[in-house]
Design an enzyme around this catalytic site. Structure first.
Site, PDB file in Angstrom:
ATOM      1  N   ARG A  89       0.832  -1.208   0.000  1.00 22.54           N
ATOM      2  CA  ARG A  89       0.000   0.000   0.000  1.00 22.54           C
ATOM      3  C   ARG A  89       0.865   1.256   0.000  1.00 22.54           C
ATOM      4  NH1 ARG A  89      -2.965  -2.625  -2.423  1.00 22.54           N
ATOM      5  NH2 ARG A  89      -4.553  -3.880  -1.472  1.00 22.54           N
ATOM      6  N   GLU A  92       2.010   1.474  -3.498  1.00 25.67           N
ATOM      7  CA  GLU A  92       0.893   1.944  -4.312  1.00 25.67           C
ATOM      8  C   GLU A  92       0.668   3.442  -4.124  1.00 25.67           C
ATOM      9  OE1 GLU A  92      -3.656   0.497  -5.071  1.00 25.67           O
ATOM     10  OE2 GLU A  92      -3.013   0.641  -2.974  1.00 25.67           O
ATOM     11  N   SER A 115      15.822  14.547   0.215  1.00 27.42           N
ATOM     12  CA  SER A 115      16.784  13.597   0.766  1.00 27.42           C
ATOM     13  C   SER A 115      16.096  12.534   1.608  1.00 27.42           C
ATOM     14  CB  SER A 115      17.807  14.343   1.631  1.00 27.42           C
ATOM     15  OG  SER A 115      18.663  13.427   2.265  1.00 27.42           O
TER      16      SER A 115
END
Length: 162
Positions: A89, A92, A115
């Protein structure tokens, strides 16, 4: 011993001792709970005082204590995409919202990156009537891309002019 084996030993001790990450972080001290968790999961190093406390807490050998202080191979076993549902997830979310985040960074800061080295992470539970939410805050230093040295009088590229 490999670092992954040390991580498994720590997780076994955590389970056997019925310890929470919060109690572990409080015992080791000196850094945020998320940093200590990341280090004990093999992705960061612990300074000697924290490594010593971790070794005492988990019953580690002197060599294992030293290993906690070594620079790790980060994301060594990463699968892309990850197979764990929670990690998937996050992957995603980056696939969906990453391009937007990238565009925002470039519009606000210029040509560069956030960074992941000079980086802070915080997480908390956010109560919500529709179901509790996970609040994640990532804060990374902006690093402009550095181009070849410009000739005298030519503008330097990188930071966005405000």
């Amino acid at each position: 011993m490999k670092r992954t084996e040390l991580t498994e030993k720590i997780l076994d001790a955590k389970r056997d001792g019925e310890l929470s990450w919060k109690s572990i972080a409080e015992t080791i001290g000196g850094y945020s709970q998320l940093y200590i968790m990341t280090a004990l999961l093999g992705q960061m190093r612990l300074p000697p005082p924290q490594a010593r406390k971790a070794a005492e807490l988990f019953g580690l050998s002197a060599a294992e204590e030293k290993m906690l202080g070594e620079v790790p191979y980060r994301a060594e076993q990463s699968l892309v995409p990850p197979t764990d549902p929670t990690l998937y997830r996050f992957h995603e979310a980056m696939m969906v919202f990453g391009p937007t985040m990238k565009e925002y960074i470039h519009e606000e800061f210029g040509d560069g990156i956030m960074s992941a080295i000079d980086f802070d992470l915080s997480m908390e539970r956010e109560p919500n009537e529709a179901g509790d939410r996970v609040r994640i805050v990532m804060s990374g230093k902006f690093l402009p891309y550095r181009y070849h040295q410009p000739e005298e009088g030519a503008p330097a590229l990188g930071y966005k002019e405000k």
